[in-house]
Design a protein around this motif. Structure first.
Motif, mmCIF file in Angstrom:
data_model
loop_
_atom_site.group_PDB
_atom_site.id
_atom_site.type_symbol
_atom_site.label_atom_id
_atom_site.label_comp_id
_atom_site.label_asym_id
_atom_site.label_seq_id
_atom_site.Cartn_x
_atom_site.Cartn_y
_atom_site.Cartn_z
ATOM 1 N N VAL A 1 0.834 -1.205 0.000
ATOM 2 C CA VAL A 1 0.000 0.000 0.000
ATOM 3 C C VAL A 1 0.869 1.255 0.000
ATOM 4 O O VAL A 1 0.563 2.229 -0.700
ATOM 5 N N GLN A 2 1.947 1.238 0.745
ATOM 6 C CA GLN A 2 2.811 2.415 0.820
ATOM 7 C C GLN A 2 3.612 2.652 -0.459
ATOM 8 O O GLN A 2 4.128 3.738 -0.659
ATOM 9 N N SER A 3 3.684 1.634 -1.307
ATOM 10 C CA SER A 3 4.466 1.792 -2.534
ATOM 11 C C SER A 3 3.601 1.914 -3.785
ATOM 12 O O SER A 3 4.136 1.927 -4.897
ATOM 13 N N ALA A 4 2.298 2.008 -3.632
ATOM 14 C CA ALA A 4 1.406 2.094 -4.798
ATOM 15 C C ALA A 4 0.356 3.172 -4.569
ATOM 16 O O ALA A 4 0.046 3.525 -3.432
ATOM 17 N N ASP A 5 -0.188 3.654 -5.631
ATOM 18 C CA ASP A 5 -1.290 4.602 -5.574
ATOM 19 C C ASP A 5 -2.592 3.819 -5.442
ATOM 20 O O ASP A 5 -2.726 2.741 -6.035
ATOM 21 N N LEU A 6 -3.547 4.339 -4.710
ATOM 22 C CA LEU A 6 -4.822 3.637 -4.512
ATOM 23 C C LEU A 6 -5.596 3.427 -5.805
ATOM 24 O O LEU A 6 -6.404 2.507 -5.905
ATOM 25 N N ASP A 7 -5.345 4.248 -6.816
ATOM 26 C CA ASP A 7 -6.041 4.100 -8.097
ATOM 27 C C ASP A 7 -5.405 3.042 -8.998
ATOM 28 O O ASP A 7 -5.959 2.709 -10.051
ATOM 29 N N THR A 8 -4.251 2.505 -8.593
ATOM 30 C CA THR A 8 -3.577 1.490 -9.394
ATOM 31 C C THR A 8 -4.454 0.248 -9.495
ATOM 32 O O THR A 8 -4.980 -0.248 -8.497
ATOM 33 N N VAL A 9 -4.613 -0.232 -10.711
ATOM 34 C CA VAL A 9 -5.411 -1.432 -10.956
ATOM 35 C C VAL A 9 -4.505 -2.644 -10.800
ATOM 36 O O VAL A 9 -3.347 -2.634 -11.230
ATOM 37 N N GLY A 10 -5.045 -3.675 -10.180
ATOM 38 C CA GLY A 10 -4.282 -4.893 -9.941
ATOM 39 C C GLY A 10 -3.866 -5.585 -11.217
ATOM 40 O O GLY A 10 -4.403 -5.335 -12.304
ATOM 41 N N ALA A 11 -2.894 -6.482 -11.071
ATOM 42 C CA ALA A 11 -2.406 -7.262 -12.201
ATOM 43 C C ALA A 11 -3.439 -8.309 -12.594
ATOM 44 O O ALA A 11 -4.123 -8.864 -11.733
ATOM 45 N N PRO A 12 -3.560 -8.591 -13.889
ATOM 46 C CA PRO A 12 -4.458 -9.678 -14.294
ATOM 47 C C PRO A 12 -3.977 -10.999 -13.697
ATOM 48 O O PRO A 12 -2.787 -11.185 -13.468
ATOM 49 N N GLY A 13 -4.905 -11.872 -13.430
ATOM 50 C CA GLY A 13 -4.529 -13.175 -12.891
ATOM 51 C C GLY A 13 -5.736 -13.974 -12.465
ATOM 52 O O GLY A 13 -6.880 -13.514 -12.558
ATOM 53 N N PRO A 14 -5.492 -15.174 -11.978
ATOM 54 C CA PRO A 14 -6.594 -16.084 -11.633
ATOM 55 C C PRO A 14 -7.479 -15.602 -10.489
ATOM 56 O O PRO A 14 -8.624 -16.022 -10.378
ATOM 57 N N ARG A 15 -6.991 -14.699 -9.633
ATOM 58 C CA ARG A 15 -7.801 -14.218 -8.510
ATOM 59 C C ARG A 15 -9.090 -13.563 -8.983
ATOM 60 O O ARG A 15 -10.103 -13.575 -8.296
ATOM 61 N N TRP A 16 -9.048 -12.976 -10.153
ATOM 62 C CA TRP A 16 -10.179 -12.182 -10.626
ATOM 63 C C TRP A 16 -11.227 -13.013 -11.368
ATOM 64 O O TRP A 16 -12.247 -12.481 -11.780
ATOM 65 N N ASN A 17 -10.992 -14.310 -11.538
ATOM 66 C CA ASN A 17 -11.968 -15.197 -12.198
ATOM 67 C C ASN A 17 -12.443 -14.653 -13.540
ATOM 68 O O ASN A 17 -13.621 -14.712 -13.870
#
Length: 171
Positions: free
Chosen positions: A117-133
């Motif tokens: 959290v301290q190294s990213a902006d809150l608006d940053t979208v997560g990386a694609p991957g299996p978590r997102w189904n």
């Protein structure tokens, strides 16, 4: 005995939204740890509910919740067993894991979350991957909002279990 961070009162200034999320996560995480650690070992490993979950299972579940949403989800990191807290359709803790070990694992996961959290902006979208189904990944802010509600909900559940076990009451 665990020393709780101060409750993140809305009137206390914060450096930004990320700090607000981190304060709540730290507070809820340490509150859960304090309640479980205050229970006698037998109560921490026993269930008082028809659903059958135990306080130690809740600790492990919350560790894996953060792992799934931050590392496996937002960061898109490979996680060998993202559902390692589940076995046979319910939460599971190997009997050899102590409350202290579970607490250390949860705190370490929390430290990782804080670092991300301290190294990213809150608006940053997560990386694609299996978590997102197959769905589009969520922003870090949405992931953190989900984590805060997960912790708050489960701390409320634990409040009731602790009271039934003659453990610590309320906040």
């Amino acid at each position: 005995m665990t020393t709780l961070p101060p409750f993140p009162e809305p009137t206390v200034p914060a450096e930004g939204r990320a700090e607000v999320f981190l304060r709540y996560l730290d507070y809820f995480r340490e509150s859960v740890l304090a309640k479980v650690s205050a229970l006698p070992e037998a109560e921490a490993r026993a269930s008082r509910l028809p659903s059958g979950w135990t306080p130690v299972e809740l600790l492990r579940h919350l560790r894996f919740v953060e792992l799934r949403w931050i590392e496996w989800g937002f960061q898109g990191q490979p996680v060998p067993e993202p559902w390692g807290d589940w076995r046979d359709g319910r939460w599971h803790v190997p009997p050899e894991l102590s409350v202290a070990e579970l607490a250390d694992e949860l705190r370490a996961q929390g430290a990782h979350t804080r670092s991300v959290v301290q190294s990213a902006d809150l608006d940053t979208v997560g990386a694609p991957g299996p978590r997102w189904n197959g769905a589009d990944p969520a922003s870090l802010e949405r992931v953190l909002f989900h984590l805060v509600q997960e912790y708050a909900r489960h701390l409320g559940h634990l409040d009731i279990v602790s009271e039934l076990a003659n453990g610590p009451l309320g906040e």
